[in-house]
Design a protein around this motif. Structure first.
Motif, PDB file in Angstrom:
ATOM      1  N   LEU A  54      -5.089  -0.999   0.345  1.00 54.76           N
ATOM      2  CA  LEU A  54      -5.086  -0.715  -0.823  1.00 54.76           C
ATOM      3  C   LEU A  54      -6.322  -1.071  -1.039  1.00 54.76           C
ATOM      4  O   LEU A  54      -7.264  -2.673  -1.000  1.00 54.76           O
TER       5      LEU A  54
ATOM      6  N   LEU B 250       2.755   1.335  -3.698  1.00 55.61           N
ATOM      7  CA  LEU B 250       1.429   1.079  -5.023  1.00 55.61           C
ATOM      8  C   LEU B 250       1.543   1.453  -5.688  1.00 55.61           C
ATOM      9  O   LEU B 250       2.096   1.015  -7.488  1.00 55.61           O
TER      10      LEU B 250
ATOM     11  N   CYS C  18      -8.325  -3.329  -4.264  1.00 53.18           N
ATOM     12  CA  CYS C  18      -7.961  -4.707  -5.299  1.00 53.18           C
ATOM     13  C   CYS C  18      -9.600  -5.228  -6.502  1.00 53.18           C
ATOM     14  O   CYS C  18     -10.380  -5.798  -5.555  1.00 53.18           O
TER      15      CYS C  18
ATOM     16  N   GLN D 144     -10.425  -4.666  -0.258  1.00 54.13           N
ATOM     17  CA  GLN D 144      -9.883  -4.268   0.133  1.00 54.13           C
ATOM     18  C   GLN D 144      -9.073  -4.443   1.348  1.00 54.13           C
ATOM     19  O   GLN D 144      -9.062  -5.853   2.102  1.00 54.13           O
TER      20      GLN D 144
ATOM     21  N   HIS E 103      -6.573   8.156  -7.407  1.00 51.64           N
ATOM     22  CA  HIS E 103      -6.223   6.838  -6.894  1.00 51.64           C
ATOM     23  C   HIS E 103      -5.708   5.862  -7.592  1.00 51.64           C
ATOM     24  O   HIS E 103      -6.064   6.141  -8.543  1.00 51.64           O
ATOM     25  N   THR E 104      -4.884   4.783  -7.054  1.00 55.98           N
ATOM     26  CA  THR E 104      -4.504   3.617  -7.332  1.00 55.98           C
ATOM     27  C   THR E 104      -4.816   2.686  -6.914  1.00 55.98           C
ATOM     28  O   THR E 104      -4.887   2.864  -5.952  1.00 55.98           O
ATOM     29  N   GLN E 105      -4.825   1.745  -7.872  1.00 57.90           N
ATOM     30  CA  GLN E 105      -5.350   0.427  -7.751  1.00 57.90           C
ATOM     31  C   GLN E 105      -4.737  -0.606  -8.204  1.00 57.90           C
ATOM     32  O   GLN E 105      -4.188  -0.704  -9.415  1.00 57.90           O
TER      33      GLN E 105
ATOM     34  N   ALA F 146       0.938  -1.303  -0.118  1.00 56.12           N
ATOM     35  CA  ALA F 146      -0.157  -0.063   0.352  1.00 56.12           C
ATOM     36  C   ALA F 146       0.616   1.623   0.128  1.00 56.12           C
ATOM     37  O   ALA F 146       0.487   2.618  -0.283  1.00 56.12           O
TER      38      ALA F 146
ATOM     39  N   TRP G 142      -5.583   4.170   3.674  1.00 56.37           N
ATOM     40  CA  TRP G 142      -6.441   4.326   2.853  1.00 56.37           C
ATOM     41  C   TRP G 142      -6.339   4.733   1.443  1.00 56.37           C
ATOM     42  O   TRP G 142      -5.924   6.120   1.322  1.00 56.37           O
ATOM     43  N   LEU G 143      -5.733   4.157   0.495  1.00 54.92           N
ATOM     44  CA  LEU G 143      -5.985   4.655  -1.075  1.00 54.92           C
ATOM     45  C   LEU G 143      -7.221   4.448  -1.430  1.00 54.92           C
ATOM     46  O   LEU G 143      -6.765   6.203  -2.664  1.00 54.92           O
ATOM     47  N   ASP G 144      -8.087   3.900  -1.159  1.00 47.33           N
ATOM     48  CA  ASP G 144      -9.404   4.514  -1.467  1.00 47.33           C
ATOM     49  C   ASP G 144      -9.696   5.713  -1.086  1.00 47.33           C
ATOM     50  O   ASP G 144     -10.334   5.642  -0.172  1.00 47.33           O
TER      51      ASP G 144
END
Length: 288
Positions: free
Chosen positions: A79, A44, A81, A71, A113-115, A41, A211-213
């Motif tokens: 992160l 990423l 997914c 998540q 964001h990145t996922q 995370a 949290w990336l979200d």
């Protein structure tokens, strides 16, 4: 058909295909490998557009009208997914909340964001799963440890409470990293506002950092003023109904209730008895 062959890479063709040739070895060792870099995370975004794999624990599963979004609690935070079977259909239905997994796919950067867009997700067991759990345990200790700050007042009583308050911080931040929402209930007066608003701001920053979200804060943290100086049955019934609905619709855990400037009197007992039938941790920070 069915024979096992040992091969080595022979060529990589211009169109990206690869060729292998059989070799004979007297002895060899078998190791499981994953495509691309191992991402976390924390890093990423550095692998945007590349193949990567991540390892961690599933803390939330959300079925959208398009992909299934897992998540994943990995080192450095949580992160997203995303996995797509078909619109609105649960991808990888064998993967459940709490599973330790390895997800492989392509890292994609969205506007905010990145996922990881996963092509494959597998459940880890045995020593592989234990290794991931150990890494997350070490990471969690670092992430939830409160910063060393000096209080604005010199008060002997506060010194006796500082470690207890630090433990509350660890438990609240740990719950957020585990995908458990936090509901702050406080008395709707000056004391309650002074206790809750700064803490709300601090926890919002913590969620943004881990949290990336970008929408995580909307679902993980809520501040709820109470008119009465105790936790009324009407309030606990409303809170519990919302929590059970969110659990059913969004795969969330039931929340942790953090009582501020409230919650330590005999009048709170009926509400706590009502919550005792559910997986609902309760923390109380009160001066009454």
């Amino acid at each position: 058909v069915g024979d096992t062959l040992v091969v080595e890479l022979d060529e990589v063709r211009p169109d990206g295909d690869v060729g292998f040739r059989e070799i004979q070895l007297e002895s060899y060792e078998t190791r499981m490998v994953s495509p691309g870099n191992r991402a976390t995370a924390a890093d990423l975004g550095e692998f945007a557009g590349e193949s990567a794999h991540v390892e961690g624990r599933v803390v939330q599963v959300n079925q959208t009208g398009g992909p299934t979004v897992f998540q994943l609690r990995a080192e450095g935070g949580v992160l997203p997914c995303a996995a797509f079977e078909e619109a609105g259909v649960r991808a990888f239905p064998e993967i459940e909340h709490g599973d330790v997994i390895r997800a492989t796919g392509t890292v994609e950067s969205r506007e905010d964001h990145t996922q990881l867009e996963a092509d494959q997700i597998t459940t880890l067991t045995g020593s592989a799963a234990e290794e991931v759990r150990e890494r997350l345990e070490i990471d969690q200790e670092e992430l939830v440890e409160p910063a060393a700050v000096e209080p604005l007042v010199d008060w002997a009583v506060l010194e006796t409470l500082r470690e207890d308050l630090a433990d509350v911080t660890r438990q609240v931040c740990g719950a957020l990293l585990d995908g458990r929402p936090v509901k702050m209930r406080h008395h709707a007066d000056g004391d309650g506002l002074c206790a809750s608003v700064p803490l709300q701001y601090a926890l919002e920053q913590f969620i943004d950092e881990t949290w990336l979200d970008p929408d995580a804060g909307q679902h993980l943290l809520e501040r709820l003023p109470s008119k009465a100086p105790y936790y009324e049955l009407e309030d606990v019934t409303r809170d519990l109904n919302y929590a059970l609905e969110n659990q059913a619709r969004h795969g969330q855990k039931l929340p942790l209730f953090l009582m501020l400037d409230n919650g330590s009197t005999e009048e709170d007992t009926p509400a706590y008895r009502h919550l005792a039938h559910y997986d609902v941790p309760i923390l109380v920070v009160d001066h009454h």
